[in-house]
Design an enzyme around this catalytic site. Structure first.
Site, short mmCIF file in Angstrom:
data_model
loop_
_atom_site.label_atom_id
_atom_site.label_comp_id
_atom_site.label_asym_id
_atom_site.label_seq_id
_atom_site.Cartn_x
_atom_site.Cartn_y
_atom_site.Cartn_z
N GLY A 31 0.96 -1.14 0.01
CA GLY A 31 0.12 0.01 0.18
C GLY A 31 0.95 1.29 -0.02
O GLY A 31 2.18 1.34 -0.22
N ALA A 32 0.19 2.22 0.30
CA ALA A 32 0.80 3.68 0.20
C ALA A 32 1.17 3.89 -1.24
O ALA A 32 2.63 3.95 -1.61
CB ALA A 32 1.85 3.92 1.30
N HIS A 37 4.42 1.56 -8.22
CA HIS A 37 3.33 0.34 -8.01
C HIS A 37 2.28 0.41 -9.30
O HIS A 37 2.03 -0.64 -9.68
CB HIS A 37 2.75 0.46 -6.92
CG HIS A 37 3.50 0.56 -5.36
ND1 HIS A 37 3.38 1.53 -4.58
CD2 HIS A 37 3.72 -0.41 -4.92
CE1 HIS A 37 4.11 1.22 -3.39
NE2 HIS A 37 4.24 -0.03 -3.63
N GLN A 154 15.10 -8.64 -3.19
CA GLN A 154 13.92 -8.93 -2.89
C GLN A 154 13.63 -9.95 -4.36
O GLN A 154 12.90 -10.98 -4.30
CB GLN A 154 12.69 -8.09 -2.64
CG GLN A 154 11.33 -8.73 -2.64
CD GLN A 154 10.47 -7.65 -2.23
OE1 GLN A 154 10.12 -7.43 -0.80
NE2 GLN A 154 9.70 -6.81 -3.26
N MET A 185 11.00 6.11 -6.30
CA MET A 185 9.85 6.26 -5.66
C MET A 185 9.84 5.19 -4.54
O MET A 185 10.23 4.26 -4.66
CB MET A 185 8.72 6.18 -6.58
CG MET A 185 8.61 7.38 -7.43
SD MET A 185 7.20 7.06 -8.72
CE MET A 185 7.45 8.67 -9.62
P1 AMP Z 1 6.26 -2.23 -1.70
O1 AMP Z 1 4.64 -1.95 -1.34
O2 AMP Z 1 7.19 -1.33 -0.99
O3 AMP Z 1 6.16 -3.57 -0.99
O4 AMP Z 1 6.36 -2.79 -3.34
C1 AMP Z 1 5.63 -3.28 -3.97
C2 AMP Z 1 6.10 -3.73 -5.03
O5 AMP Z 1 6.41 -2.42 -5.94
C3 AMP Z 1 7.48 -4.29 -5.07
O6 AMP Z 1 7.80 -5.49 -6.09
C4 AMP Z 1 8.61 -3.18 -5.18
O7 AMP Z 1 9.84 -3.68 -5.76
C5 AMP Z 1 7.74 -2.27 -6.43
N1 AMP Z 1 8.09 -1.32 -6.45
C6 AMP Z 1 8.56 -0.14 -5.26
N2 AMP Z 1 8.89 0.97 -5.61
C7 AMP Z 1 9.11 0.89 -6.86
C8 AMP Z 1 9.53 1.85 -7.83
N3 AMP Z 1 9.93 2.89 -7.61
N4 AMP Z 1 9.55 1.43 -9.22
C9 AMP Z 1 9.12 0.16 -9.53
N5 AMP Z 1 8.69 -0.61 -8.65
C10 AMP Z 1 8.70 -0.43 -7.33
#
Ligand code: AMP
Length: 280
Positions: A31-32, A37, A154, A185
């Site tokens: 989220g957020a 995303h 990850q 981001m």
């Molecule tokens: P998170 O909500 O931070 O767990 O991220 C969810 C998914 O979005 C994960 O696969 C992250 O690697 C991806 N993600 C987070 N930030 C970015 C970004 N700036 N650009 C592309 N993918 C992202």
């Protein structure tokens, strides 16, 4: 767009898709949401008939209680963004829905992948990640799942788990989306002040220099130069900067041309921890 909170309703909706022979793309998130995303969601939409997104702040992957407590929650705007992006189904479970009381992490050997970098500084983090992602994969059985290169380690960990436990599923790595000033981001950027957000451009700016520095400096001197340049801006403190083999994540002490290299970094800005990485 449908929003479900229970495994039962999730599986009911997914089985409806499967009965219609629709392919399913899955994007797990905490989220957020930001454009990073959304770029994953759009890619999933382009490559599958339906898109499922999960929003779950997974307690098992937080090694720092304060980080968990302060993780931003913006559910209403998340849902608006996902609807706008054309997502079909959102899974928004409670922790009790996902875990039984005192549940132990999945037992799966990640070998070196969870011993270095993030694994070293966030013990238990990746075991928590694969535990929840494995559950989501089992419940949804997507054709493809989408992860950001922003979390480079990850992505490697998920690929390893998935190759062993979900061999028919395709894991798609997607490029990092950045702010105009280069800052990757991240949901955690919301915790930075406006000035810190501006100054945090030094992270990407400095690690991007490695591609040039490698022709004149050895690995250790190049790393020192990058660390010094970041730490010359208050209050940034580098936790680690590693140049690794992009496939094995093994740390390199010398530049190599024989395999792709990646520079991975974690930086503290007061109590907010930021990570980033670039190919070298
Ligand atoms: P998170 O909500 O931070 O767990 O991220 C969810 C998914 O979005 C994960 O696969 C992250 O690697 C991806 N993600 C987070 N930030 C970015 C970004 N700036 N650009 C592309 N993918 C992202």
């Amino acid at each position: 767009m449908k929003v479900v909170h229970t495994i039962h309703h999730l599986q009911e909706a997914v089985s409806d898709f499967k009965k219609q022979h629709l392919t399913v793309g899955f994007v797990p998130t905490m989220g957020a949401l930001h454009q990073g995303h959304i770029s994953l969601t759009q890619r999933a939409k382009a490559e599958n008939n339906v898109v499922v997104v999960s929003i779950f702040i997974n307690p098992m992957q937080f090694n720092n209680a304060d980080d968990f407590k302060k993780y931003p929650v913006t559910t209403e705007s998340d849902l608006a963004m996902l609807s706008e992006a054309g997502c079909h189904l959102v899974f928004l479970p409670s922790a009790d829905e996902v875990y039984t009381a005192h549940e132990a992490p999945l037992v799966f050997d990640l070998e070196m992948l969870d011993k270095v970098m993030e694994g070293e500084f966030r013990p238990g983090h990746f075991q928590g990640v694969i535990t929840v992602v494995n559950k989501f994969f089992n419940w949804i059985k997507p054709d493809k799942a989408y992860f950001g290169e922003k979390d480079f380690q990850q992505l490697a960990v998920i690929r390893k788990m998935s190759t062993a436990l979900h061999p028919d599923m395709e894991i798609i790595g997607c490029p990092t989306l950045r702010e105009k000033n280069g800052l990757a981001m991240s949901s955690r950027n919301r915790r930075l002040s406006e000035q810190e957000r501006k100054d945090a451009s030094v992270i990407y700016e400095s690690i991007s220099l490695l591609t040039e520095l490698k022709s004149s400096l050895d690995v250790s001197a190049a790393k020192n130069q990058v660390i010094n340049s970041i730490q010359s801006v208050q209050p940034f403190k580098v936790e680690y900067l590693d140049i690794v083999n992009a496939d094995t994540l093994i740390s390199l002490s010398q530049w190599t041309e024989s395999s792709p290299m990646r520079a991975c970094i974690a930086v503290w800005c007061n109590e907010v921890r930021l990570i980033d990485n670039v190919p070298v």
